[in-house]
Design a protein around this motif. Structure first.
Motif, PDB file in Angstrom:
ATOM      1  N   PRO A 129      12.996 -27.628  -1.742  1.00 58.51           N
ATOM      2  CA  PRO A 129      12.370 -27.916  -3.035  1.00 58.51           C
ATOM      3  C   PRO A 129      11.133 -28.788  -2.844  1.00 58.51           C
ATOM      4  O   PRO A 129      11.098 -29.651  -1.954  1.00 58.51           O
ATOM      5  N   GLU A 130      10.130 -28.560  -3.679  1.00 56.87           N
ATOM      6  CA  GLU A 130       8.840 -29.225  -3.495  1.00 56.87           C
ATOM      7  C   GLU A 130       8.935 -30.741  -3.587  1.00 56.87           C
ATOM      8  O   GLU A 130       8.153 -31.456  -2.958  1.00 56.87           O
ATOM      9  N   ASP A 131       9.887 -31.259  -4.367  1.00 54.40           N
ATOM     10  CA  ASP A 131       9.933 -32.698  -4.620  1.00 54.40           C
ATOM     11  C   ASP A 131      10.952 -33.431  -3.751  1.00 54.40           C
ATOM     12  O   ASP A 131      11.355 -34.548  -4.061  1.00 54.40           O
ATOM     13  N   CYS A 132      11.389 -32.816  -2.646  1.00 54.16           N
ATOM     14  CA  CYS A 132      12.393 -33.471  -1.801  1.00 54.16           C
ATOM     15  C   CYS A 132      11.798 -33.869  -0.454  1.00 54.16           C
ATOM     16  O   CYS A 132      10.711 -33.436  -0.067  1.00 54.16           O
ATOM     17  N   ALA A 133      12.539 -34.692   0.277  1.00 54.74           N
ATOM     18  CA  ALA A 133      12.066 -35.219   1.562  1.00 54.74           C
ATOM     19  C   ALA A 133      11.814 -34.110   2.578  1.00 54.74           C
ATOM     20  O   ALA A 133      10.887 -34.190   3.386  1.00 54.74           O
ATOM     21  N   GLY A 134      12.629 -33.059   2.548  1.00 61.58           N
ATOM     22  CA  GLY A 134      12.480 -31.982   3.507  1.00 61.58           C
ATOM     23  C   GLY A 134      11.133 -31.311   3.454  1.00 61.58           C
ATOM     24  O   GLY A 134      10.599 -30.866   4.479  1.00 61.58           O
ATOM     25  N   SER A 135      10.532 -31.233   2.268  1.00 60.48           N
ATOM     26  CA  SER A 135       9.227 -30.592   2.133  1.00 60.48           C
ATOM     27  C   SER A 135       8.099 -31.485   2.615  1.00 60.48           C
ATOM     28  O   SER A 135       6.986 -31.014   2.845  1.00 60.48           O
ATOM     29  N   LEU A 136       8.364 -32.784   2.769  1.00 65.89           N
ATOM     30  CA  LEU A 136       7.333 -33.735   3.207  1.00 65.89           C
ATOM     31  C   LEU A 136       7.352 -33.989   4.711  1.00 65.89           C
ATOM     32  O   LEU A 136       6.338 -34.372   5.291  1.00 65.89           O
ATOM     33  N   MET A 137       8.479 -33.770   5.344  1.00 66.95           N
ATOM     34  CA  MET A 137       8.652 -34.234   6.722  1.00 66.95           C
ATOM     35  C   MET A 137       7.893 -33.369   7.732  1.00 66.95           C
ATOM     36  O   MET A 137       7.476 -32.248   7.444  1.00 66.95           O
ATOM     37  N   THR A 138       7.717 -33.940   8.904  1.00 69.23           N
ATOM     38  CA  THR A 138       7.178 -33.215  10.046  1.00 69.23           C
ATOM     39  C   THR A 138       8.180 -33.321  11.189  1.00 69.23           C
ATOM     40  O   THR A 138       8.940 -34.293  11.270  1.00 69.23           O
ATOM     41  N   ILE A 139       8.185 -32.322  12.051  1.00 68.96           N
ATOM     42  CA  ILE A 139       9.090 -32.372  13.210  1.00 68.96           C
ATOM     43  C   ILE A 139       8.366 -32.904  14.447  1.00 68.96           C
ATOM     44  O   ILE A 139       8.979 -33.039  15.499  1.00 68.96           O
ATOM     45  N   GLU A 140       7.058 -33.199  14.305  1.00 66.79           N
ATOM     46  CA  GLU A 140       6.284 -33.725  15.441  1.00 66.79           C
ATOM     47  C   GLU A 140       6.531 -35.229  15.553  1.00 66.79           C
ATOM     48  O   GLU A 140       5.803 -36.033  14.989  1.00 66.79           O
ATOM     49  N   MET A 141       7.584 -35.601  16.245  1.00 69.33           N
ATOM     50  CA  MET A 141       7.984 -37.007  16.372  1.00 69.33           C
ATOM     51  C   MET A 141       8.453 -37.261  17.803  1.00 69.33           C
ATOM     52  O   MET A 141       8.747 -36.325  18.549  1.00 69.33           O
TER      53      MET A 141
END
Length: 451
Positions: A129-141
């Protein structure tokens, strides 16, 4: 940026003349944000030329700062090879943000030229969903095993750091990728080289994390509360799946603030820029609440109709109505703005309601008394009528201020209780309700003391 227009003219001239070396040199001397702003200002033909001369890594950074319309235009114009190179250099979260804003035809082309692994990740991110943390995160860590020594951890960061969005905070995981703790890069640099990562990491007692489906406003509150540069994102089994960096949180705060302003003005929230939004869409975003407020205003008219005889006998009563209604609406809007902000930033909670009411009653009494006294003097000097009329208007003013303050502090909290956005209970909505109550009080007092 200083001399923006001069730089824009220079870039446009170099692009038009095809002076590639000079154009590349000039653009590479600028900050990527400024470069993006300058490219936005060029004509489409020169825009493509300027973008193409950028080095691969720089072009990916610049692309992330371009407007969605410009991004879509460039993707349509560049070759397949150029598109593949661009996708290879871009961080995954920037790619996802871009794809969420562009037409389906552009998304299809991008996915077609992504490698299978990247395509799978993009599709997974787009399903959040657009308003959740999953849509904001990056896997480049950067994630480290606790069994590594500090020297081994630093060597790993050297080898992989260029592909990571941030290296300032590293996250410690076990073999199953469960999040165990975090470790600042500074700690790795300052400790003995043979020290184990597990011995210097901040363990889970101090670790702050969010879930993939946590609301983005909650994530922003966490980052703000704990002054984080990044926050880890975990799944239901506490496995590290990504991080959210502070630059994305800043964007969230800006978007949420804009949305709150729109709701406070009773506009349907929109992600589109004003100048790029069509007339019919702007009208659609406004018309619903305008209709609701217009219909609500019917009650005001009906109240006035019921006291036509009283108004005909006292001209000063009619002349004072706009002032009373305006003052009451302003008083309600003042307190509602403070309460809405307090709820948004966590300074006020629902349990504080009775404290707020007691405080606002005192504030309203002071404001109401001052305004009532000032109104008596104003009417005595500038209005025709008896002292009884002046007192009725001033008493109505005092009562209206108290009621307006109570409505203004109560409605946002009531909205919070029933899971509505408190921002809806602002400005026009408060003013309309206060107008109705003010007139009822006004005519009630006039009927008691003047008839």
């Amino acid at each position: 940026m200083e001399n923006f227009e001069i730089l824009l003219e220079q870039i446009a001239e170099l692009a038009s003349k095809g002076e590639i070396s000079a154009l590349r040199k000039l653009l590479c001397e600028l900050n990527v944000v400024d470069t993006a702003q300058l490219i936005e200002g060029l004509e489409p033909k020169n825009r493509l030329r300027a973008f193409r001369v950028l080095p691969k890594d720089t072009s990916a950074e610049v692309f992330a700062y371009l407007e969605p319309d410009t991004q879509a235009e460039l993707v349509r114009s560049i070759t397949d090879t150029e598109l593949e190179n661009l996708l290879d250099e871009m961080f995954l979260d920037d790619t996802v943000d871009f794809l969420e804003e562009v037409p389906a035809s552009v998304v299809t082309r991008v996915l077609a030229h992504s490698d299978p692994k990247t395509r799978k990740l993009i599709n997974r991110f787009l399903n959040y969903p657009e308003d959740c943390a999953g849509s904001l995160m990056t896997i480049e860590m950067v994630h480290l095993r606790t069994s590594l020594t500090a020297a081994e951890a630093i060597e790993k960061i050297r080898k992989t750091g260029l592909d990571k969005e941030t290296v300032y905070t590293c996250y410690c995981v076990d073999r199953e990728h469960h999040l165990l703790g975090s470790i600042p890069l500074l700690s790795l640099l300052l400790c003995e080289q043979d020290t184990l990562v597990g011995d210097i990491m901040e363990d889970d007692a101090q670790l702050i994390s969010v879930g993939t489906h946590d609301d983005r406003e909650y994530v922003a509150d966490i980052v703000k509360k704990y002054d984080l540069l990044s926050v880890p994102v975990v799944d239901n089994e506490n496995r590290l799946v990504g991080i959210i960096t502070v630059d994305d949180i800043v964007d969230v705060i800006e978007e949420e603030t804009t949305e709150d302003f729109e709701k406070m003005a009773l506009l349907a929230p929109s992600d589109d820029e004003y100048l790029k939004t069509g007339v019919f869409k702007l009208a659609r975003n406004r018309i619903l609440w305008l209709l609701i407020l217009m219909i609500s205003g019917t009650f005001t008219g009906k109240i006035i109709e019921g006291y036509e005889t009283l108004l005909a006998g006292f001209v000063a009563l009619t002349a004072s109505m706009p002032m009373l209604m305006g003052t009451g609406g302003n008083a309600g809007s003042q307190v509602s703005t403070l309460i809405i902000r307090g709820l948004a930033v966590g300074e006020i909670e629902i349990k504080d309601y009775f404290k707020i009411v007691l405080k606002e009653l005192r504030v309203a009494s002071i404001c109401g008394a001052v305004l009532a006294i000032a109104n008596i003097l104003r009417m005595y000097l500038f209005c025709e009528g008896t002292i009884e009329v002046f007192l009725v208007v001033s008493l109505a003013m005092f009562c209206a201020i108290i009621v307006a303050k109570l409505i203004g502090c109560s409605l946002p909290i009531f909205a919070k209780i029933i899971k509505l956005d408190p921002a809806l209970m602002a400005g026009p909505m408060i003013a309309t309700l206060v107008d109705i109550v003010t007139l009822v009080i006004y005519f009630g007092l006039a009927k008691v003391f003047l008839i």
